[in-house]
Design a protein around this motif. Structure first.
Motif, PDB file in Angstrom:
ATOM      1  N   GLY A 131       2.883   9.095   1.705  1.00  0.00           N
ATOM      2  CA  GLY A 131       3.840   8.126   1.145  1.00  0.00           C
ATOM      3  C   GLY A 131       4.613   8.507   0.162  1.00  0.00           C
ATOM      4  N   SER A 132       5.558   7.778  -0.332  1.00  0.00           N
ATOM      5  CA  SER A 132       6.567   8.158  -1.279  1.00  0.00           C
ATOM      6  C   SER A 132       5.885   8.336  -2.693  1.00  0.00           C
ATOM      7  N   SER A 133       4.511   7.823  -2.828  1.00  0.00           N
ATOM      8  CA  SER A 133       3.946   7.954  -4.128  1.00  0.00           C
ATOM      9  C   SER A 133       3.602   9.478  -4.351  1.00  0.00           C
ATOM     10  N   ASP A 134       3.257   9.903  -3.338  1.00  0.00           N
ATOM     11  CA  ASP A 134       3.016  11.433  -3.527  1.00  0.00           C
ATOM     12  C   ASP A 134       4.285  12.362  -3.554  1.00  0.00           C
ATOM     13  N   ALA A 135       5.425  11.800  -3.342  1.00  0.00           N
ATOM     14  CA  ALA A 135       6.693  12.559  -3.396  1.00  0.00           C
ATOM     15  C   ALA A 135       7.336  12.374  -4.629  1.00  0.00           C
ATOM     16  N   VAL A 136       6.692  11.350  -5.303  1.00  0.00           N
ATOM     17  CA  VAL A 136       7.377  11.177  -6.982  1.00  0.00           C
ATOM     18  C   VAL A 136       6.444  11.706  -7.896  1.00  0.00           C
ATOM     19  N   PRO A 137       7.025  12.663  -8.539  1.00  0.00           N
ATOM     20  CA  PRO A 137       6.208  13.744  -9.653  1.00  0.00           C
ATOM     21  C   PRO A 137       5.444  12.515 -10.675  1.00  0.00           C
ATOM     22  N   HIS A 138       4.562  13.230 -11.314  1.00  0.00           N
ATOM     23  CA  HIS A 138       4.032  12.376 -12.449  1.00  0.00           C
ATOM     24  C   HIS A 138       4.719  13.413 -13.646  1.00  0.00           C
TER      25      HIS A 138
END
Length: 182
Positions: A131-138
């Motif tokens: 999902g997109s949460s993994d694609a968005v860096p911390h």
């Protein structure tokens, strides 16, 4: 709690106005709103802050493309205002890529519900895993030099936390005008 303000640089100094982002759906909409704040194509900064979460800076110089900095992309991704700033380009994704690889999903309709033997490694691939949460860096994304010519270095911008919008306004000499719209 969110706070958003526009700071427009004029020949007389900075002018501030609070802004309502409810009708803003895209970065282009936000850039248009910023351009309306300065009829003379002056520099306009949109400062957005979620208390104790993240902050973002959007800089619009006339008709140039907006320059964006977000202090914590993962935190901003959980916010409707943050989603406005986190464009595919800013995140380094192809347009329309939400992080889910539909070709990797097992959609062959096997009758017994068992994954194919060759799919054992892909068992966790799905909307939640890919999902997109993994694609968005911390952490920060965007142009950390967005305010450098205005007196806020990349290092200073990256070190801001908590009360970042006020610290930015203070460094720009605009804290008094910002306080009028807080």
């Amino acid at each position: 709690m969110y706070f958003a303000a526009l700071l427009a640089r004029t020949e007389d100094g900075w002018e501030a106005s609070d802004t309502e982002l409810d009708d803003v759906e895209t970065l282009s909409d936000l850039a248009d709103l910023a351009r309306e704040a300065s009829p003379d194509d002056d520099t306009v900064l949109v400062l957005i802050e979620q208390e104790e979460g993240w902050f973002g800076v959007v800089r619009v110089d006339g008709e140039e493309d907006p320059r964006v900095y977000v202090s914590d992309a993962a935190a901003a991704a959980r916010s409707s205002y943050g989603e406005i700033l986190l464009t595919d380009e800013l995140l380094g994704r192809a347009p329309g890529d939400d992080g889910t690889d539909l070709d990797a999903l097992d959609l062959d309709g096997t009758e017994d519900g068992e994954p194919d033997a060759g799919d054992a490694d892909d068992a966790d691939v799905g909307p939640a895993a890919a999902g997109s949460s993994d694609a968005v860096p911390h952490g920060p994304v965007g142009d950390a030099r967005v305010l450098e010519d205005l007196g806020v270095t990349e290092k200073e911008l990256r070190s801001l936390a908590g009360d970042a919008v006020n610290e930015i306004a203070d460094a720009l000499g605009a804290s008094e005008v910002l306080e009028t719209v807080r």
